[in-house]
Design a protein around this motif. Structure first.
Motif, short mmCIF file in Angstrom:
data_model
loop_
_atom_site.label_atom_id
_atom_site.label_comp_id
_atom_site.label_asym_id
_atom_site.label_seq_id
_atom_site.Cartn_x
_atom_site.Cartn_y
_atom_site.Cartn_z
N MET A 78 -80.79 3.48 -70.66
CA MET A 78 -80.81 4.18 -69.37
C MET A 78 -79.68 5.22 -69.33
SD MET A 78 -81.93 1.26 -66.57
CE MET A 78 -80.95 -0.15 -67.12
N LYS A 79 -79.90 6.27 -68.61
CA LYS A 79 -78.99 7.41 -68.59
C LYS A 79 -77.72 7.09 -67.78
CE LYS A 79 -79.01 12.24 -67.04
NZ LYS A 79 -78.32 12.05 -65.73
N VAL A 80 -76.58 7.32 -68.41
CA VAL A 80 -75.30 7.08 -67.72
C VAL A 80 -75.05 8.19 -66.70
CG1 VAL A 80 -72.80 6.88 -68.01
CG2 VAL A 80 -74.32 5.83 -69.69
N LEU A 81 -74.88 7.78 -65.46
CA LEU A 81 -74.58 8.76 -64.41
C LEU A 81 -73.08 8.84 -64.21
CD1 LEU A 81 -75.89 10.62 -62.21
CD2 LEU A 81 -75.64 8.68 -60.64
N LEU A 82 -72.43 7.67 -64.20
CA LEU A 82 -70.98 7.60 -64.03
C LEU A 82 -70.43 6.64 -65.07
CD1 LEU A 82 -71.08 7.28 -60.14
CD2 LEU A 82 -70.27 9.28 -61.40
N SER A 83 -69.62 7.16 -65.96
CA SER A 83 -69.07 6.34 -67.04
C SER A 83 -68.00 5.39 -66.51
CB SER A 83 -68.46 7.23 -68.11
OG SER A 83 -67.29 7.85 -67.60
N ARG A 84 -67.73 4.35 -67.26
CA ARG A 84 -66.69 3.39 -66.86
C ARG A 84 -65.33 4.08 -66.70
NH1 ARG A 84 -68.08 -0.20 -71.95
NH2 ARG A 84 -69.98 0.96 -71.60
N GLU A 85 -65.08 5.10 -67.54
CA GLU A 85 -63.80 5.82 -67.43
C GLU A 85 -63.73 6.63 -66.13
OE1 GLU A 85 -65.85 6.11 -70.13
OE2 GLU A 85 -64.73 4.91 -71.61
N ARG A 135 -76.18 -6.07 -62.92
CA ARG A 135 -74.91 -5.97 -62.19
C ARG A 135 -73.71 -5.88 -63.14
NH1 ARG A 135 -75.77 -7.02 -56.72
NH2 ARG A 135 -77.35 -8.55 -56.19
N SER A 136 -73.83 -6.48 -64.31
CA SER A 136 -72.67 -6.56 -65.21
C SER A 136 -72.53 -5.35 -66.13
CB SER A 136 -72.77 -7.83 -66.06
OG SER A 136 -73.94 -7.79 -66.85
N LEU A 137 -73.41 -4.37 -66.03
CA LEU A 137 -73.23 -3.16 -66.85
C LEU A 137 -71.94 -2.46 -66.44
CD1 LEU A 137 -76.83 -1.58 -66.84
CD2 LEU A 137 -75.80 -3.11 -68.56
N PRO A 138 -71.11 -2.07 -67.39
CA PRO A 138 -69.82 -1.44 -67.05
C PRO A 138 -69.95 -0.02 -66.51
CG PRO A 138 -69.82 -2.28 -69.31
CD PRO A 138 -71.24 -2.32 -68.84
N ASP A 139 -71.02 0.68 -66.88
CA ASP A 139 -71.24 2.05 -66.39
C ASP A 139 -72.29 2.00 -65.27
OD1 ASP A 139 -69.70 3.23 -68.64
OD2 ASP A 139 -71.42 2.56 -69.83
N ILE A 140 -72.35 3.07 -64.50
CA ILE A 140 -73.43 3.20 -63.52
C ILE A 140 -74.51 4.08 -64.14
CG2 ILE A 140 -74.07 4.14 -61.26
CD1 ILE A 140 -71.36 3.16 -60.24
N VAL A 141 -75.71 3.52 -64.24
CA VAL A 141 -76.81 4.20 -64.93
C VAL A 141 -77.98 4.39 -63.97
CG1 VAL A 141 -76.08 3.20 -67.13
CG2 VAL A 141 -77.87 2.06 -65.81
N VAL A 142 -78.83 5.35 -64.30
CA VAL A 142 -80.01 5.61 -63.49
C VAL A 142 -81.11 4.68 -63.95
CG1 VAL A 142 -81.69 7.34 -62.72
CG2 VAL A 142 -79.32 8.01 -63.16
N TYR A 143 -81.58 3.84 -63.04
CA TYR A 143 -82.58 2.82 -63.38
C TYR A 143 -83.86 3.49 -63.88
CZ TYR A 143 -85.93 -0.91 -63.16
OH TYR A 143 -86.90 -1.82 -63.50
N GLY A 144 -84.37 2.95 -64.98
CA GLY A 144 -85.67 3.39 -65.49
C GLY A 144 -85.64 4.62 -66.39
N THR A 145 -84.49 5.24 -66.51
CA THR A 145 -84.42 6.45 -67.35
C THR A 145 -84.03 6.13 -68.78
OG1 THR A 145 -82.11 6.85 -66.73
CG2 THR A 145 -83.83 7.98 -65.45
N ASP A 177 -76.96 12.13 -55.96
CA ASP A 177 -78.30 12.54 -55.53
C ASP A 177 -79.16 11.29 -55.37
OD1 ASP A 177 -77.58 15.19 -55.57
OD2 ASP A 177 -78.19 15.48 -57.66
N ASP A 178 -80.37 11.51 -54.96
CA ASP A 178 -81.29 10.40 -54.67
C ASP A 178 -81.85 9.77 -55.95
OD1 ASP A 178 -82.95 8.58 -53.53
OD2 ASP A 178 -84.40 10.05 -52.78
N HIS A 179 -80.99 9.04 -56.67
CA HIS A 179 -81.40 8.25 -57.83
C HIS A 179 -81.23 6.78 -57.47
CE1 HIS A 179 -80.95 11.82 -60.28
NE2 HIS A 179 -79.67 11.91 -59.99
N PHE A 180 -82.05 5.91 -58.06
CA PHE A 180 -81.77 4.48 -57.94
C PHE A 180 -80.87 4.10 -59.11
CE2 PHE A 180 -82.20 -0.04 -57.99
CZ PHE A 180 -82.18 -0.34 -56.64
N VAL A 181 -79.69 3.63 -58.79
CA VAL A 181 -78.71 3.36 -59.84
C VAL A 181 -78.39 1.86 -59.93
CG1 VAL A 181 -77.64 5.65 -59.80
CG2 VAL A 181 -76.82 3.89 -58.22
N VAL A 182 -78.03 1.44 -61.12
CA VAL A 182 -77.63 0.05 -61.34
C VAL A 182 -76.36 0.03 -62.20
CG1 VAL A 182 -79.97 -0.91 -61.13
CG2 VAL A 182 -79.12 -0.20 -63.39
N GLY A 183 -75.71 -1.14 -62.20
CA GLY A 183 -74.49 -1.32 -62.99
C GLY A 183 -73.27 -1.35 -62.09
#
Ligand code: IMP
Ligand code: MG
Length: 169
Positions: free
Chosen positions: A1-8, A159-169, A143-149
């Motif tokens: 899945m595509k990283v939207l916001l990295s852990r850093e 929930r335990s993913l360290p980065d925030i990623v766009v679900y399904g991408t 923006d209007d993405h569904f994000v997880v992590g």
């Protein structure tokens, strides 16, 4: 899945938010109330980034189903352990989407007599807002993405993913 916001990126932003809150509440002892479960990860990182004394509590809410879509009415699944009378309350949320949940929750908490009430949300999706709701500290506007992590889930997963990623991408 595509990283939207990295852990850093998340770490840097959360640390900056912690410094800002430390300055704003200097000489006081804010009471952080985390909304389970999504805000858990953000709450623990933010709390450690705040350089002044704090106290913590948690509340858990659950949607009532279809009615929630218009009213935002939620059921308290776990109430707070401590009262809020005279406290400098900061509600910690993972994401403000339509704003309905937070709006409802703020009305419930405000009625308990905190001295002040602010909101810290890691994410905000303003394009989805149905009710205007105050978020005093916002980590990232997205923006209007569904994000997880980083605490955020899809059907309790990711929930335990360290980065925030766009679900399904
Ligand atoms: P609101 O009442 O529409 O603002 O709903 C907020 C709640 O919906 C958040 O606390 C999340 O639990 C959930 N939510 C909204 N958008 C997302 C997302 O993109 N990913 C995961 N959960 C979300
Ligand atoms: Mg949530």
């Amino acid at each position: 899945m595509k990283v939207l916001l990295s852990r850093e990126a998340i770490r840097d932003r959360v640390e900056a938010m912690g410094r800002e809150i430390s300055r704003d509440y200097a000489g006081r002892e804010p009471h952080l109330v985390g909304v389970l479960k999504g805000a858990c990860t953000f709450m623990t990182d933010l709390a450690r980034a705040i350089e002044i004394p704090i106290t913590m509590d948690f509340i858990a809410v659950s949607s009532y189903g279809a009615a929630t879509k218009t009213s935002g009415e939620v059921r308290l699944v776990k109430d707070l352990d401590q009262g809020l009378e005279g406290r400098d309350l900061i509600v910690i949320e993972d994401i403000v989407d339509t704003g309905l949940t937070l709006n409802y929750l703020l009305n419930v908490l405000r009625a308990r007599g905190p001295r002040s009430l602010k909101v810290a949300a890691l994410l905000s999706k303003p394009s989805r807002r149905l009710v205007e709701v105050q978020a005093d500290y916002v980590g990232f506007t997205i923006d209007d993405h569904f994000v997880v992590g980083y605490g955020l889930d899809y059907n309790e997963r990711y929930r335990s993913l360290p980065d925030i990623v766009v679900y399904g991408t």
